[in-house]
Design a protein around this motif. Structure first.
Motif, short mmCIF file in Angstrom:
data_model
loop_
_atom_site.label_atom_id
_atom_site.label_comp_id
_atom_site.label_asym_id
_atom_site.label_seq_id
_atom_site.Cartn_x
_atom_site.Cartn_y
_atom_site.Cartn_z
N SER A 99 -15.38 11.33 51.78
CA SER A 99 -14.21 12.93 51.20
C SER A 99 -14.10 12.32 49.86
O SER A 99 -14.27 12.66 48.74
CB SER A 99 -14.04 13.38 52.52
OG SER A 99 -14.70 14.44 52.80
N ALA A 100 -13.48 10.77 50.11
CA ALA A 100 -11.99 10.26 49.25
C ALA A 100 -13.27 10.20 48.41
O ALA A 100 -13.03 9.96 46.62
CB ALA A 100 -11.50 9.17 50.12
N ALA A 101 -14.54 9.25 48.39
CA ALA A 101 -15.28 8.70 47.22
C ALA A 101 -16.02 10.00 46.50
O ALA A 101 -16.13 9.94 45.61
CB ALA A 101 -16.89 8.42 48.03
N LEU A 102 -16.33 11.17 46.65
CA LEU A 102 -16.36 12.62 45.92
C LEU A 102 -14.96 13.29 45.33
O LEU A 102 -15.16 13.28 44.33
CB LEU A 102 -16.80 13.65 46.77
CG LEU A 102 -18.37 13.38 47.32
CD1 LEU A 102 -18.73 14.60 47.92
CD2 LEU A 102 -19.27 13.52 45.82
N GLY A 103 -14.14 12.31 46.33
CA GLY A 103 -12.61 13.78 45.41
C GLY A 103 -12.85 12.24 44.13
O GLY A 103 -12.07 12.90 42.74
N LEU A 104 -13.00 10.87 44.13
CA LEU A 104 -12.99 9.53 43.27
C LEU A 104 -13.77 10.50 42.46
O LEU A 104 -13.26 10.37 40.52
CB LEU A 104 -12.97 8.96 43.73
CG LEU A 104 -13.63 7.16 42.27
CD1 LEU A 104 -13.02 7.19 41.81
CD2 LEU A 104 -13.98 6.01 43.17
N ALA A 105 -15.57 10.90 43.06
CA ALA A 105 -16.32 10.89 41.87
C ALA A 105 -15.69 12.23 40.94
O ALA A 105 -16.15 12.88 39.23
CB ALA A 105 -17.43 11.43 42.67
N THR A 106 -15.07 13.05 41.21
CA THR A 106 -15.24 14.75 40.80
C THR A 106 -13.79 13.97 39.92
O THR A 106 -13.79 14.63 38.40
CB THR A 106 -14.20 15.02 41.79
OG1 THR A 106 -14.74 15.77 42.73
CG2 THR A 106 -13.65 17.11 41.04
N ALA A 107 -12.34 13.34 40.03
CA ALA A 107 -12.32 12.53 39.04
C ALA A 107 -12.69 12.00 38.01
O ALA A 107 -12.36 12.21 36.72
CB ALA A 107 -10.73 12.09 39.78
N VAL A 108 -13.89 10.81 37.65
CA VAL A 108 -13.76 10.16 36.59
C VAL A 108 -15.18 10.47 36.39
O VAL A 108 -16.02 9.52 35.06
CB VAL A 108 -13.61 8.66 37.29
CG1 VAL A 108 -12.51 8.35 38.10
CG2 VAL A 108 -14.92 8.09 38.66
N GLY A 109 -15.74 11.45 37.32
CA GLY A 109 -17.48 11.32 36.76
C GLY A 109 -17.61 11.50 35.12
O GLY A 109 -18.92 11.13 34.97
N GLY A 110 -16.50 12.28 34.72
CA GLY A 110 -16.87 12.86 33.97
C GLY A 110 -16.93 12.48 32.79
O GLY A 110 -18.13 11.76 31.95
N GLY A 111 -16.20 11.54 32.66
CA GLY A 111 -15.40 10.48 31.77
C GLY A 111 -16.89 9.07 31.77
O GLY A 111 -17.35 8.94 31.01
N VAL A 112 -17.80 8.94 33.08
CA VAL A 112 -18.32 7.99 32.53
C VAL A 112 -19.61 8.97 32.04
O VAL A 112 -20.56 8.03 31.52
CB VAL A 112 -19.09 7.76 34.59
CG1 VAL A 112 -20.67 6.91 34.41
CG2 VAL A 112 -18.11 7.10 34.87
N LEU A 113 -20.06 10.08 32.77
CA LEU A 113 -21.06 10.72 31.48
C LEU A 113 -21.17 10.34 30.51
O LEU A 113 -21.62 10.54 29.22
CB LEU A 113 -21.07 11.94 32.20
CG LEU A 113 -22.16 11.64 33.89
CD1 LEU A 113 -22.01 13.37 34.29
CD2 LEU A 113 -23.22 11.73 33.94
N ARG A 114 -19.45 11.00 29.96
CA ARG A 114 -19.11 11.14 28.27
C ARG A 114 -19.49 10.01 27.60
O ARG A 114 -20.32 9.43 26.65
CB ARG A 114 -17.81 11.46 28.41
CG ARG A 114 -17.43 10.95 26.94
CD ARG A 114 -15.36 10.83 27.22
NE ARG A 114 -15.23 9.54 27.35
CZ ARG A 114 -14.03 9.47 28.31
NH1 ARG A 114 -13.10 10.27 28.45
NH2 ARG A 114 -13.84 8.42 28.94
#
Length: 225
Positions: free
Chosen positions: A126-141
């Motif tokens: 859950s914590a890992a997906l919380g991190l992914a939620t917060a930073v995933g868009g920036g990585v894809l950008r």
């Protein structure tokens, strides 16, 4: 659990604010890269929704919220139009954009972790997906803009670490049955404050211990081969 922390209207409003600010950062990068209007819109959408889409697909929350709520889809387009016409003015308010971006980071790492736990994931996942939620868009950008993701660059102020701290606070509260509106807000504010301090004092993650700089030599060797 998520609906116990925030009312649906409040949750929706907070999501839209976070999406808008993340979309602004994506659209601004597109302008700096000299993208056309379509590229600006795509980068705004990906930055704003990428992390949430990844999370929802992993936990099986389908169709993802971005495809069931028109506001989630339209808000990045509003940001893209704003940046398209007013990007010099938006650039001048970059400090304010960064502050709101930090707020979105804190909010999404908390809500992402909580939603993942609601769908049956363990605390660490859950914590890992919380991190992914917060930073995933920036990585894809950054990937779409042909840049090394800011998340991985040593010369950028801490971004993932504040989100990790916020997500960790949430799972600890869940573990000890202490997650409520107050502790959730504390996690959001902690991540938010850490990100602001990192930007203010240029906190950065350490590189490899006793690292000898060979960055300039490596591309030459690769070219020679």
């Amino acid at each position: 659990m998520l609906h116990d922390l925030f009312s649906p209207d409040v949750q929706h409003a907070l999501d839209l604010v976070g999406i808008f600010v993340f979309a602004i950062s994506g659209a601004l990068l597109a302008v700096r890269k000299n993208f056309d209007v379509f590229g600006i819109a795509v980068l705004a959408e990906v930055t704003a929704l990428g992390g949430g889409l990844f999370r929802d697909l992993i936990i099986g929350a389908v169709p993802p919220a971005a495809f069931t709520d028109l506001g989630y889809f339209l808000m990045p387009l509003v940001a893209a139009v704003l940046v398209f016409f007013l990007h010099p003015e938006v650039e001048r308010t970059q400090t304010a954009v960064n502050v709101f971006d930090a707020a979105g980071l804190g909010l999404f790492c908390v809500t992402g972790t909580t939603k993942a736990y609601d769908y049956g994931l363990g605390l660490t996942s859950s914590a890992a997906l919380g991190l992914a939620t917060a930073v995933g868009g920036g990585v894809l950008r950054d990937v779409l803009a042909n840049e090394v993701p800011s998340l991985l660059r040593w010369d950028r102020d801490l971004y993932a670490v504040p989100a990790i701290v916020g997500a960790a606070m949430v799972v600890l509260c869940i573990r000890f049955d202490a997650l409520n509106g107050f502790t959730s807000a504390a996690a959001v504010l902690t991540a938010f404050a850490l990100r602001l301090l990192a930007m203010r004092y240029h906190w950065r993650a350490p590189r490899a211990w006793n690292r000898r700089s060979s960055a300039r030599e490596e591309p030459e060797k690769a070219t020679a081969q």
